[in-house]
Design an enzyme around this catalytic site. Structure first.
Site, PDB file in Angstrom:
ATOM      1  N   ASP A 203      13.658 -61.036  64.113  1.00  9.01           N
ATOM      2  CA  ASP A 203      13.823 -60.549  65.401  1.00  9.01           C
ATOM      3  C   ASP A 203      15.022 -61.100  66.285  1.00  9.01           C
ATOM      4  O   ASP A 203      15.652 -60.471  66.672  1.00  9.01           O
ATOM      5  CB  ASP A 203      12.384 -60.734  66.355  1.00  9.01           C
ATOM      6  CG  ASP A 203      11.435 -59.617  65.686  1.00  9.01           C
ATOM      7  OD1 ASP A 203      11.750 -59.158  64.671  1.00  9.01           O
ATOM      8  OD2 ASP A 203      10.486 -59.546  66.428  1.00  9.01           O
TER       9      ASP A 203
ATOM     10  N   ASP B  21      37.711 -48.202  98.952  1.00  2.00           N
ATOM     11  CA  ASP B  21      38.644 -48.198  99.998  1.00  2.00           C
ATOM     12  C   ASP B  21      39.839 -47.693  99.234  1.00  2.00           C
ATOM     13  O   ASP B  21      40.269 -47.834  98.279  1.00  2.00           O
ATOM     14  CB  ASP B  21      38.957 -49.732 100.341  1.00  2.00           C
ATOM     15  CG  ASP B  21      37.826 -50.150 101.426  1.00  2.00           C
ATOM     16  OD1 ASP B  21      37.443 -49.091 102.227  1.00  2.00           O
ATOM     17  OD2 ASP B  21      37.460 -51.424 101.603  1.00  2.00           O
TER      18      ASP B  21
ATOM     19  N   GLU C  46       9.064 -61.756  71.677  1.00  2.28           N
ATOM     20  CA  GLU C  46       8.975 -62.977  72.498  1.00  2.28           C
ATOM     21  C   GLU C  46      10.585 -63.166  72.883  1.00  2.28           C
ATOM     22  O   GLU C  46      10.936 -63.786  73.897  1.00  2.28           O
ATOM     23  CB  GLU C  46       8.849 -64.444  71.610  1.00  2.28           C
ATOM     24  CG  GLU C  46       7.512 -64.283  71.175  1.00  2.28           C
ATOM     25  CD  GLU C  46       6.943 -63.643  69.896  1.00  2.28           C
ATOM     26  OE1 GLU C  46       7.807 -62.511  69.602  1.00  2.28           O
ATOM     27  OE2 GLU C  46       5.799 -63.872  69.560  1.00  2.28           O
TER      28      GLU C  46
ATOM     29  N   ALA D 129       2.541 -60.516  67.602  1.00  2.00           N
ATOM     30  CA  ALA D 129       3.381 -59.865  66.858  1.00  2.00           C
ATOM     31  C   ALA D 129       3.787 -58.601  67.926  1.00  2.00           C
ATOM     32  O   ALA D 129       4.835 -57.986  67.731  1.00  2.00           O
ATOM     33  CB  ALA D 129       2.303 -58.956  65.760  1.00  2.00           C
TER      34      ALA D 129
END
Length: 889
Positions: free
Chosen positions: A713, A328, A286, A282
């Site tokens: 998730d 440059d 992951e 939890a």
């Protein structure tokens, strides 16, 4: 010890290298190729596919996940272990794929820059890839060629070679085949040598190859660079820090829960071990490594479409943190194309855009005929930039250059030299030999005794001379390069044309002023950079006045700011400590050598600034390595500079850098949104499990936690990674070197939002127990646990909308424009609800069927999540100083 070929006569070089003026035979060349290897620069240590794959597992968070997967497998939780492993492996595969793809793109870019070469083989000229060249080959060179190896010139004809890539000297060098003395040990003084990756700007030559590949001067520098220690990017620092913090928290929480459970005797050793694993699952996001990689990769793809090739994924984010961009001038801020801007004839100065070509035919002849540029079959112009600019001026007037040259054929010429600063040609003009001359104003005026005034030739007066010099000063103050033009009808063709016999008693025609103008899109890009709190710097080998003029046109330097520019000579007078103390004063660095760039980078880094540095030459490579972001040039850049760079611009354009910065900021913001979403969600899960354990309630099972993590998730978090940039992304100050993903109020948001998620979930669980629909206690607890499970998942899906903006409201049309996000939310919601609504899945996920009343409680919890977060955002927007930084006016 390497032979000093510049000291040896050409005939002796041929003898020592065992070749002939007509080169090698094919069989001998093949033998030498096998012995010497291909004529390519060292590409650095190449990792195998397996090594790249294993390198993806060096991240601490990944290692902890692997340990958790192993413990889960030993504890009999095979599905949990399998899901963790799948996420980790997919992340590694994607990382390898993207890095390999970027490396292949760089290789393709280098392949395009590898020229073919005209080589003598078997007594005749043939065209070969430069990779096939060997020591002893005799090659033919002409204007426009890139030298494919180090060569000793055998013959030259008006040969000029631009060696800025190696020596830093921007002016083309005259080359000749004569042997030199021992005092020519410096590369810039070896006028009978040509070096790999330098450019022939004029003339023709033959040369014998004396070094190839790693043995060339360029190859030596490339070998040193391959051993340089790589820098750690701000993204890598942030991820490493975050991983350490999360890992410590995970271990502390898991140990605490395990100790509490064992201390109270509530569960067996195995049960508490499984509970601890559930908490670890939890707490650890992951999907975070995969989300970071995917977000960076998507940013990389977007940048490729905008002509910025990212060589390493973390460089995308680092661009977004850039505070200093040292660029440059030539080719990046300017067009790298000299352009005529002002013309003076008949006593009047006119803008080139409004010049009437009919006002002076002699000026047209002088600019076109007194010129050694070449017109190629594809109508492109080749030669010295100044001379091609004069031709381009008449091309823009629809003049047929070839027809003019054919009408007035060249009879003789006096090439330009640095002493008299003039160039003349003798042509046949209406059956009369006529000399046309161009050159420095003061030198030409000294040879003029007449002037062309509205088609009439008259003696030149002191007033005329004064006016011409006044125009010259006026143009010079604008940093324009001024050329004067004159002509002289000749009575007869001189038997021996010299400056003394020809360049005298000239008739003055007029002046032109030219400059390498700024790219039209760069001024707006500079303004955008300043608005974003980024400080643009100009670095150039040009004179200080030219640099200041261009800088003022672009907005880098304020008008009249004389103190904002410094020259390389002035830099040399400053110690490193003095430069660090005064570096903030300067916006423009003029007449600098490439080695000065490293000092400039380090001076700004001493002030903890994130520095981006552009470069295209071999000598720029150390500065590109030293900078936080090295930006190489895809068109004019050498292979060494491209390999040293983190980003390669396909169009050599400063505006592309700013577009890349904008994309980098978006990438960081999206990763930050994903981290806020993931960590607040996981904090809510940890809080829920912790309180359930303390209260001796039924606890969410590992399979439920893992399913929530997988469907709520991962997909929404990945979709947050493709969110479009918020409207004010380039109005905020740079994050700076020490900013982390938890800064700018994100850490506070994670804590209160995680606590809110846990509180709402526990509140729903309490409601399920307090107002059950079943009298049976076991069924009531099962319903309450199911309600807590589905609430935790749905709250996270709703919360994903909150995370679209750290401080902005969700109630805008922009909240729905990301179709990938909308689809992810719908798919995730269906996957989550199915575990409750589909009877066949109830047993697998240990859920029960809920009625309308219970679903209403769950829905109210989700709406409360949005309402509370929106209320907090209102407070944050009213007191923005406490949550975010804005660019100072």
């Amino acid at each position: 010890m390497r032979t000093k070929f510049y000291q040896i006569p050409a005939t002796e070089v041929i003898k020592q290298l065992d070749t002939t003026p007509q080169g090698l035979t094919t069989s001998e060349a093949q033998r030498r190729l096998q012995a010497q290897g291909p004529n390519t620069l060292p590409a650095g240590k190449q990792l195998s596919l397996a090594q790249k794959f294993l390198a993806q597992f060096k991240d601490l968070m990944i290692l902890i996940l692997l340990v958790a997967a192993g413990v889960a497998a030993l504890a009999g939780e095979g599905p949990d272990a399998l899901i963790i492993l799948v996420v980790v492996i997919l992340n590694a595969v994607f990382g390898v794929f993207q890095e390999t793809k970027a490396e292949n793109a760089i290789a393709a870019l280098q392949k395009l820059s590898t020229p073919t070469t005209n080589v003598w083989r078997d007594g005749q000229v043939t065209q070969l890839s430069s990779k096939e060249l060997v020591v002893g080959d005799v090659i033919l060179l002409e204007a426009g060629d890139i030298l494919p190896a180090d060569v000793r010139f055998l013959t030259t004809h008006n040969l000029k070679v631009e060696e800025a890539a190696l020596t830093g000297e921007s002016v083309a060098v005259d080359k000749h085949p004569a042997a030199l003395g021992a005092d020519a040990s410096v590369l810039g003084d070896q006028h009978n040598m040509g070096f790999m990756n330098t450019n022939v700007t004029a003339g023709t030559a033959t040369g014998i190859v004396v070094a190839t590949g790693v043995n060339t001067e360029v190859g030596k520098i490339a070998s040193l660079l391959n051993n340089a220690k790589p820098t750690v990017t701000p993204l890598q620092k942030s991820i490493t820090h975050l991983s350490k913090v999360l890992s410590g928290l995970v271990l502390a929480i898991a140990v605490a829960i395990f100790a509490i459970g064992m201390g109270t005797g509530r569960e067996s050793l195995l049960d508490m071990l499984l509970t601890a694993i559930s908490l670890a699952v939890a707490a650890i996001p992951e999907g975070l490594p995969a989300i970071v990689t995917i977000t960076l990769a998507l940013g990389t793809q977007t940048m490729v479409k905008r002509n910025a090739l990212i060589r390493k994924l973390p460089a995308v984010e680092t661009l977004g943190a850039t505070e200093i961009i040292a660029s440059d001038k030539t080719g990046t801020l300017t067009k790298n194309q000299m352009t005529v801007e002002q013309v003076m004839v008949n006593g009047t100065l006119q803008a080139a855009a409004t010049f009437d070509p009919a006002t002076s035919a002699p000026l047209q002849k002088a600019m076109i005929l007194a010129n050694d540029a070449q017109l190629r079959a594809n109508h492109t112009l080749l030669g010295d930039p100044t001379e091609t600019a004069l031709w381009q001026f008449w091309v823009d007037q629809d003049v047929d250059l070839a027809a003019v040259r054919a009408t007035f054929p060249r009879l003789d010429s006096l090439p330009f030299d640095s002493e008299r600063k003039l160039m003349s040609v003798l042509v046949e003009d209406d059956a009369q030999p006529t000399l046309y001359t161009k050159g420095a104003v003061d030198e030409l005026l000294a040879r003029v005794d007449r002037i062309l005034d509205h088609g009439q030739v008259r003696p030149i007066t002191a007033a005329d001379q004064k006016q011409i010099l006044a125009f010259n000063d006026q143009l010079a103050k604008q940093a324009l390069r001024v050329l004067a033009y004159a002509y002289r009808p000749m009575a007869a063709i001189a038997a021996d044309l010299t400056s003394q016999t020809g360049e005298q008693h000239l008739i003055f025609i007029g002046l032109t002023g030219m400059i390498d103008p700024p790219r039209p899109e760069v001024k707006a890009a500079i303004a955008e950079a300043k608005q974003a709190g980024i400080r643009p710097l100009m670095i150039t080998g040009d004179h200080k006045v030219t640099a200041q003029t261009i800088a003022q046109r672009l907005g880098i330097l304020a008008p009249g700011d004389e103190d904002g520019a410094i020259t390389g000579a002035e830099l040399n007078q400053l110690s490193d400590e003095e430069l660090r103390a005064t570096v903030a004063k300067y916006h423009v660095y003029a007449r600098v050598a490439p080695e000065h760039k490293v000092r400039i980078v380090k001076a700004w880094q001493a002030h903890n600034k994130v520095v981006a540095m552009t470069g295209d030459g071999v000598n720029d490579a150390p500065a590109l390595k030293a900078a936080d972001i090295g930006v190489g040039m895809g068109i004019t850049g050498t292979e060494v500079s491209k390999n040293a760079a983190d980003v390669v611009l396909a169009d050599d354009n400063f505006a592309t850098i700013i577009a890349a910065v904008r994309e980098g900021r978006k990438v960081f913001a999206n990763i930050q949104k994903a981290i806020q979403y993931l960590l607040s969600a996981n904090l809510g899960e940890v809080l829920t499990l912790f309180v359930m354990t303390i209260m001796n309630w039924s606890i969410l099972l590992p399979v439920q936690i893992l399913w929530i993590n997988l469907v709520t998730d991962t997909f929404p978090a990945i979709a947050l990674g493709v969110e479009p940039a918020e409207g004010d992304v380039m109005k905020q100050a740079p994050r700076g070197l020490h900013a982390s993903f938890l800064s700018n109020g994100t850490g506070v948001n994670i804590i209160y939002q995680g606590l809110l998620e846990g509180a709402l979930t526990l509140g729903v669980y309490w409601c399920g127990l307090t107002f059950p629909i079943h009298a049976n206690s076991a069924l009531a607890h099962a319903d309450a646990l199911t309600m807590a499970y589905i609430t935790l998942g749905l709250i996270q899906l709703v919360h994903a909308f909150n995370c679209k903006s750290l401080h902005g409201t969700v109630f805008t049309r922009a909240s729905l424009v990301n179709r990938a996000f909308n689809g992810a939310i719908v798919v995730s919601a269906l996957a989550l609800i199915a575990t409750v609504a589909v009877p066949q899945l109830n047993g697998i996920f240990h859920t029960t069927h809920l009625d309308g009343h219970q679903w209403a409680i769950v829905t109210c919890a989700g709406l409360l999540m949005v309402a509370v977060v929106e209320g907090v955002k209102v407070v944050q927007r009213r007191w923005p100083a406490t949550t975010r930084r804005k660019t100072q006016a």
